[in-house]
Write a protein that holds these residues in place. Structure first.
Motif, short mmCIF file in Angstrom:
data_model
loop_
_atom_site.label_atom_id
_atom_site.label_comp_id
_atom_site.label_asym_id
_atom_site.label_seq_id
_atom_site.Cartn_x
_atom_site.Cartn_y
_atom_site.Cartn_z
N LYS A 1 6.28 -6.77 -3.54
CA LYS A 1 5.93 -7.05 -2.15
C LYS A 1 7.09 -6.66 -1.26
O LYS A 1 8.22 -7.15 -1.42
CB LYS A 1 5.61 -8.54 -1.95
CG LYS A 1 5.22 -8.91 -0.52
CD LYS A 1 3.92 -8.25 -0.10
CE LYS A 1 3.49 -8.71 1.29
NZ LYS A 1 2.22 -8.08 1.71
N MET B 1 0.83 -14.26 -3.50
CA MET B 1 0.09 -13.13 -4.09
C MET B 1 -0.82 -13.60 -5.22
O MET B 1 -1.92 -13.07 -5.40
CB MET B 1 1.08 -12.06 -4.58
CG MET B 1 1.74 -11.30 -3.44
SD MET B 1 2.71 -9.87 -3.98
CE MET B 1 4.19 -10.67 -4.64
N PRO C 1 -0.22 -7.58 -2.49
CA PRO C 1 1.00 -6.91 -2.98
C PRO C 1 1.10 -5.49 -2.43
O PRO C 1 0.08 -4.86 -2.13
CB PRO C 1 0.81 -6.91 -4.50
CG PRO C 1 -0.66 -6.99 -4.71
CD PRO C 1 -1.20 -7.79 -3.57
#
Length: 327
Positions: A13, A50, A57
């Motif tokens: 990320k 996430m 992501p």
């Protein structure tokens, strides 16, 4: 090891030039309590977001209960309960009323909701406070209520993000004990995110050490200790020996030291005053005790020091060193 419930592959990320989570690979298995350990800002909460499908992501994949959390976040939310560090409740409603509201949001009938809520209030130790307004609850009581809240929908996984902040030591101990019981009895998989090393070591089957978006290490405390301190002494065993006459016992002590040094797991052997100290890469305390007795020496005590999570955590940050993962 068992069925994988949470599977992260190359999870990354980025926010502009900043990488919050960097190429994360991690498997968490059914029924285990996994501790995600790291300082504030390490990327733990971003990873959790996430997993829950609350943020996408930049690259990589995340599957929870076999479901892609990025493409099917609603289905993941049906299977996962999430307890943040500060749970939001309707302060003017009682604990029971808050849980009933959550149950109905999860499409339980009023009859099923009432039964489920009363069972959970009993389970988390809030039956006597069920009718009390949540605005009057202590911090520990709110977290217990939060745990009941995430359990209303009977999840397969619960994610706890710094759940013990602001709770007194007795409340922390009781909360952690409750987590262990729930995981063991109901086979719930638990992901515990925290920077409190002692608490993580108390309850977690495995830990992952997380810093600057990277998972530096993964494994149980014993495995991490053996790997990190293999060049030293993962186990230090101290044996108290009754010495009536040092001159008379010196031969037996020197013979014992010589025998111990020949053992494959032993790193060092020393004797001072009435203490025999053995450094080893394995726990051989039972063997040492037997050898002391067979040597005709009086055994007065035996203690073993094992490197704990605080030692391991410190080791990972010494001089910026990064070590590989332990499966």
């Amino acid at each position: 090891m068992g069925q994988s419930i949470i599977e992260l592959k190359g999870l990354t990320k980025q926010y502009g030039d900043f990488t919050a989570v960097d190429n994360l690979d991690l498997s968490i298995y059914k029924g285990e309590i996994f501790g995600l350990l790291g300082p504030n800002g390490a990327g733990k909460s971003t990873t959790i977001l996430m997993m829950l499908g609350l943020t996408e992501p930049t690259s990589g994949a995340v599957h929870v209960c076999g479901i892609d959390a990025t493409t099917n976040p609603i289905e993941v939310k049906r299977r996962v309960g999430y307890l943040p560090d500060d749970v939001g409740f309707y302060e003017h409603l009682s604990g029971r009323e808050n849980l009933l509201y959550t149950a109905q949001l999860n499409r339980l009938s009023l009859r099923d909701a009432a039964s489920r809520v009363d069972h959970l209030l009993e389970r988390v130790g809030l039956r006597q406070a069920a009718g009390k307004k949540v605005g009057k609850y202590s911090r520990g009581m709110r977290q217990r209520l939060g745990l009941a809240d995430v359990l209303v929908k009977n999840p397969e996984v619960i994610v706890l993000d710094e759940p013990t902040l602001g709770i007194d030591p007795i409340g922390v101990r009781e909360f952690l004990e409750l987590i262990v019981v729930l995981s063991r009895e109901e086979q719930i998989t638990v992901l515990l995110s925290s920077h409190h090393l002692h608490q993580v070591q108390q309850v977690c089957n495995r830990v992952g050490i997380f810093v600057a978006g990277k998972l530096l290490a993964e494994g149980n405390v014993a495995d991490l200790s053996r790997t990190l301190f293999s060049d030293k002494e993962p186990y230090i065993i101290e044996v108290g020996i009754h010495v009536a006459d040092l001159d008379d016992d010196r031969v037996q002590i020197e013979t014992l030291k010589s025998i111990l040094r020949k053992l494959s797991h032993v790193v060092s052997v020393t004797f001072e005053e009435d203490k025999l100290r053995v450094g080893s890469v394995e726990d051989i305390s039972a063997d040492i005790a037997r050898m002391v007795v067979n040597a005709g020496l009086g055994l007065t005590s035996l203690t073993m020091k094992e490197y704990g999570l605080d030692d391991i955590y410190t080791k990972y940050f010494e001089g910026g060193e990064v070590y590989g993962k332990i499966a």
